[in-house]
Design a protein around this motif. Structure first.
Motif, PDB file in Angstrom:
ATOM      1  N   PHE A 281      -7.784 -29.831  56.734  1.00  0.00           N
ATOM      2  CA  PHE A 281      -8.723 -28.842  56.203  1.00  0.00           C
ATOM      3  C   PHE A 281      -8.036 -28.007  55.119  1.00  0.00           C
ATOM      4  CE2 PHE A 281     -10.351 -24.446  56.349  1.00  0.00           C
ATOM      5  CZ  PHE A 281     -11.676 -24.668  55.968  1.00  0.00           C
ATOM      6  N   PHE A 282      -6.815 -27.555  55.405  1.00  0.00           N
ATOM      7  CA  PHE A 282      -6.054 -26.797  54.411  1.00  0.00           C
ATOM      8  C   PHE A 282      -5.714 -27.673  53.198  1.00  0.00           C
ATOM      9  CE2 PHE A 282      -4.432 -24.309  58.268  1.00  0.00           C
ATOM     10  CZ  PHE A 282      -5.374 -23.308  58.093  1.00  0.00           C
ATOM     11  N   LEU A 283      -5.391 -28.936  53.448  1.00  0.00           N
ATOM     12  CA  LEU A 283      -5.056 -29.848  52.359  1.00  0.00           C
ATOM     13  C   LEU A 283      -6.243 -30.068  51.430  1.00  0.00           C
ATOM     14  CD1 LEU A 283      -3.134 -31.792  50.969  1.00  0.00           C
ATOM     15  CD2 LEU A 283      -3.760 -33.539  52.660  1.00  0.00           C
ATOM     16  N   SER A 284      -7.434 -30.226  51.999  1.00  0.00           N
ATOM     17  CA  SER A 284      -8.620 -30.411  51.157  1.00  0.00           C
ATOM     18  C   SER A 284      -8.931 -29.151  50.358  1.00  0.00           C
ATOM     19  CB  SER A 284      -9.830 -30.815  52.013  1.00  0.00           C
ATOM     20  OG  SER A 284     -10.147 -29.805  52.957  1.00  0.00           O
ATOM     21  N   ASN A 285      -8.683 -27.984  50.950  1.00  0.00           N
ATOM     22  CA  ASN A 285      -8.867 -26.733  50.214  1.00  0.00           C
ATOM     23  C   ASN A 285      -7.846 -26.595  49.086  1.00  0.00           C
ATOM     24  OD1 ASN A 285     -10.906 -24.496  51.370  1.00  0.00           O
ATOM     25  ND2 ASN A 285     -10.235 -25.813  53.049  1.00  0.00           N
ATOM     26  N   LEU A 286      -6.614 -27.058  49.335  1.00  0.00           N
ATOM     27  CA  LEU A 286      -5.591 -27.052  48.289  1.00  0.00           C
ATOM     28  C   LEU A 286      -6.019 -27.940  47.123  1.00  0.00           C
ATOM     29  CD1 LEU A 286      -2.682 -26.179  47.418  1.00  0.00           C
ATOM     30  CD2 LEU A 286      -1.878 -28.278  48.527  1.00  0.00           C
ATOM     31  N   SER A 287      -6.576 -29.100  47.425  1.00  0.00           N
ATOM     32  CA  SER A 287      -7.040 -30.008  46.376  1.00  0.00           C
ATOM     33  C   SER A 287      -8.198 -29.397  45.592  1.00  0.00           C
ATOM     34  CB  SER A 287      -7.469 -31.347  46.992  1.00  0.00           C
ATOM     35  OG  SER A 287      -6.351 -32.051  47.466  1.00  0.00           O
ATOM     36  N   LEU A 288      -9.100 -28.703  46.286  1.00  0.00           N
ATOM     37  CA  LEU A 288     -10.210 -28.036  45.594  1.00  0.00           C
ATOM     38  C   LEU A 288      -9.687 -26.955  44.655  1.00  0.00           C
ATOM     39  CD1 LEU A 288     -13.243 -27.649  45.194  1.00  0.00           C
ATOM     40  CD2 LEU A 288     -13.242 -26.113  47.172  1.00  0.00           C
ATOM     41  N   LEU A 289      -8.711 -26.186  45.117  1.00  0.00           N
ATOM     42  CA  LEU A 289      -8.093 -25.166  44.271  1.00  0.00           C
ATOM     43  C   LEU A 289      -7.430 -25.801  43.051  1.00  0.00           C
ATOM     44  CD1 LEU A 289      -6.405 -22.721  46.817  1.00  0.00           C
ATOM     45  CD2 LEU A 289      -8.381 -22.243  45.374  1.00  0.00           C
ATOM     46  N   ASP A 290      -6.749 -26.926  43.261  1.00  0.00           N
ATOM     47  CA  ASP A 290      -6.069 -27.598  42.151  1.00  0.00           C
ATOM     48  C   ASP A 290      -7.063 -28.086  41.098  1.00  0.00           C
ATOM     49  OD1 ASP A 290      -3.470 -27.225  42.996  1.00  0.00           O
ATOM     50  OD2 ASP A 290      -3.376 -29.101  44.118  1.00  0.00           O
ATOM     51  N   ILE A 291      -8.209 -28.576  41.561  1.00  0.00           N
ATOM     52  CA  ILE A 291      -9.250 -29.018  40.621  1.00  0.00           C
ATOM     53  C   ILE A 291      -9.713 -27.850  39.755  1.00  0.00           C
ATOM     54  CG2 ILE A 291     -11.656 -29.790  40.465  1.00  0.00           C
ATOM     55  CD1 ILE A 291     -11.095 -31.559  42.919  1.00  0.00           C
ATOM     56  N   CYS A 292     -10.029 -26.728  40.403  1.00  0.00           N
ATOM     57  CA  CYS A 292     -10.510 -25.545  39.673  1.00  0.00           C
ATOM     58  C   CYS A 292      -9.401 -24.952  38.804  1.00  0.00           C
ATOM     59  CB  CYS A 292     -11.013 -24.491  40.658  1.00  0.00           C
ATOM     60  SG  CYS A 292     -12.401 -25.034  41.672  1.00  0.00           S
ATOM     61  N   TYR A 293      -8.184 -24.950  39.320  1.00  0.00           N
ATOM     62  CA  TYR A 293      -7.023 -24.394  38.616  1.00  0.00           C
ATOM     63  C   TYR A 293      -6.786 -25.130  37.295  1.00  0.00           C
ATOM     64  CZ  TYR A 293      -2.414 -22.037  38.704  1.00  0.00           C
ATOM     65  OH  TYR A 293      -1.325 -21.243  38.447  1.00  0.00           O
ATOM     66  N   THR A 294      -6.732 -26.461  37.385  1.00  0.00           N
ATOM     67  CA  THR A 294      -6.486 -27.276  36.203  1.00  0.00           C
ATOM     68  C   THR A 294      -7.652 -27.202  35.224  1.00  0.00           C
ATOM     69  OG1 THR A 294      -5.237 -28.785  37.628  1.00  0.00           O
ATOM     70  CG2 THR A 294      -5.795 -29.580  35.438  1.00  0.00           C
ATOM     71  N   THR A 295      -8.878 -27.208  35.757  1.00  0.00           N
ATOM     72  CA  THR A 295     -10.061 -27.158  34.904  1.00  0.00           C
ATOM     73  C   THR A 295     -10.172 -25.837  34.156  1.00  0.00           C
ATOM     74  OG1 THR A 295     -11.216 -28.677  36.395  1.00  0.00           O
ATOM     75  CG2 THR A 295     -12.587 -27.386  34.895  1.00  0.00           C
TER      76      THR A 295
ATOM     77  N   CYS B 243      -0.863 -19.774  46.145  1.00  0.00           N
ATOM     78  CA  CYS B 243       0.341 -19.151  46.719  1.00  0.00           C
ATOM     79  C   CYS B 243       0.144 -18.844  48.201  1.00  0.00           C
ATOM     80  CB  CYS B 243       0.665 -17.850  45.980  1.00  0.00           C
ATOM     81  SG  CYS B 243       1.431 -18.069  44.375  1.00  0.00           S
ATOM     82  N   LEU B 244      -0.969 -18.190  48.520  1.00  0.00           N
ATOM     83  CA  LEU B 244      -1.226 -17.793  49.906  1.00  0.00           C
ATOM     84  C   LEU B 244      -1.540 -18.994  50.787  1.00  0.00           C
ATOM     85  CD1 LEU B 244      -3.357 -14.537  49.399  1.00  0.00           C
ATOM     86  CD2 LEU B 244      -0.897 -14.748  49.792  1.00  0.00           C
ATOM     87  N   LEU B 245      -2.280 -19.959  50.234  1.00  0.00           N
ATOM     88  CA  LEU B 245      -2.653 -21.123  51.036  1.00  0.00           C
ATOM     89  C   LEU B 245      -1.429 -21.959  51.415  1.00  0.00           C
ATOM     90  CD1 LEU B 245      -5.000 -22.685  52.296  1.00  0.00           C
ATOM     91  CD2 LEU B 245      -5.178 -23.999  50.174  1.00  0.00           C
ATOM     92  N   LEU B 246      -0.471 -22.075  50.506  1.00  0.00           N
ATOM     93  CA  LEU B 246       0.761 -22.804  50.832  1.00  0.00           C
ATOM     94  C   LEU B 246       1.522 -22.126  51.975  1.00  0.00           C
ATOM     95  CD1 LEU B 246       1.998 -23.736  47.245  1.00  0.00           C
ATOM     96  CD2 LEU B 246       1.188 -25.322  49.001  1.00  0.00           C
ATOM     97  N   ALA B 247       1.474 -20.793  52.006  1.00  0.00           N
ATOM     98  CA  ALA B 247       2.107 -20.057  53.105  1.00  0.00           C
ATOM     99  C   ALA B 247       1.361 -20.300  54.423  1.00  0.00           C
ATOM    100  CB  ALA B 247       2.148 -18.564  52.784  1.00  0.00           C
TER     101      ALA B 247
END
Length: 320
Positions: free
Chosen positions: A61-75, A112-116
């Motif tokens: 669940f956290f991993l999928s949220n990290l991927s969603l953040l990465d999509i928005c971050y890069t975009t 940052c927070l999600l990785l923690a």
């Protein structure tokens, strides 16, 4: 206030790598290739985590949220970067810069927070396995992600708004590839000490403290893993943590070198390379790091691809 409003430019000029013009075409081609790759990789992670019932756990669940953040971050930055690398104008409107500022820092702080939080999840899974399902229940991990997003939104809105209120005094050239808080503070005129201090204090909470939590979690994890008698068990425990540790190092390293120092001391090209690294390179590598080192994700991705090809094959057969 009127003087302050008059000092705000209608557009910003993102100088980017204009001082290294030979870099622009290769960088454009690299980003043109990397951006779809980042989208494909992170979307694949989200799909397999959602569609495979074996991956319906807090870790994924956290991993999928990290991927969603990465999509928005890069975009939030790559399309503008591609446009400016291809164009001779290299401009972004004031409103566009403000929007990019909010989104870029919201996604960055959330990561940052999600990785923690992910390191905390690994700590509970390895050090307290019998109580894992009780501690990391559905309500808790939804609450943790909600806290991450709310805290990051508060930071992004407050810091970006304070930065945008600084007078530019007609300065509209940013020696950067994106609109980022330290660079805007650096080019602003007037007294900027309170903004620099505020940014440093906030970054302690979003960088230093989460990193300390990660280090502490893995110190306990290391002790617990060394007590495991089975070599296969130790290998499995290390395997689930190595991917996360690699991502942490890739993200926190450049971010700390950028944000935990006064903006006035930042060198000319440092923000550009750092933004490319933690805004483009790391989000692109994340899904491949987790896929290559995680048997469950690899297996789920293989199953998904087989289902897709079978459905396509069945469709072609039915059409014939």
């Amino acid at each position: 206030m009127s003087a302050n409003n008059e000092s705000l430019p209608e557009v910003f000029i993102l100088l980017g790598f204009s001082n290294h013009a030979w870099l622009e075409l290769p960088l454009f081609l690299i980003l043109f290739f990397i951006y779809p790759l980042a989208m494909l990789g992170n979307i694949s992670i989200i799909l397999v985590c959602r569609l495979d019932h074996h991956l319906h756990s807090p870790m994924y669940f956290f991993l999928s949220n990290l991927s969603l953040l990465d999509i928005c971050y890069t975009t939030s930055i790559v399309p503008q970067m591609l446009f400016n690398l291809e164009s001779s104008k290299k401009t972004i409107s004031y409103v566009g810069c403000a929007i990019q500022l909010y989104f870029f820092h919201f996604m960055g702080a959330s990561e940052c927070l999600l990785l923690a939080v992910m390191s905390l999840d690994r700590y509970v899974a390895i050090c307290k396995p019998l109580r894992y399902t009780l501690i990391m229940n559905h309500r808790i991990y939804i609450l943790l992600v909600s806290i991450v997003l709310l805290s990051s939104l508060t930071y992004a809105v407050s810091e970006a708004t304070l930065t945008l209120q600084l007078p530019m005094c007609g300065h509209n050239e940013l020696d950067h590839v994106v609109c980022e808080i330290p660079v805007l503070i650096k080019v602003a005129c007037g007294d900027k000490s309170s903004n620099e201090l505020g940014l440093s204090v906030v970054c302690v909470f979003f960088l230093a403290i989460p990193l300390a939590l990660v280090i502490t979690s893995y110190a306990y994890i290391g002790q617990a893993v060394m007590k495991i008698q089975s070599s296969e068990g130790r290998k499995k425990a290390f395997g689930t943590c190595c991917s996360h540790l690699i991502v942490v190092l890739l993200f926190y390293g450049p971010a700390i070198s950028m944000y935990l120092q006064p903006p006035s001391s930042i060198t000319r090209d440092q923000p550009k390379y750092m933004a490319l690294f933690y805004g483009v390179v790391t989000p692109t590598l994340n899904p491949f790091i987790y896929t290559l080192r995680n048997k469950n994700v690899k297996g789920a991705l293989g199953n998904l691809l087989r289902r897709i090809f079978r459905s396509k094959g069945g469709l072609i057969f039915s059409v014939k």
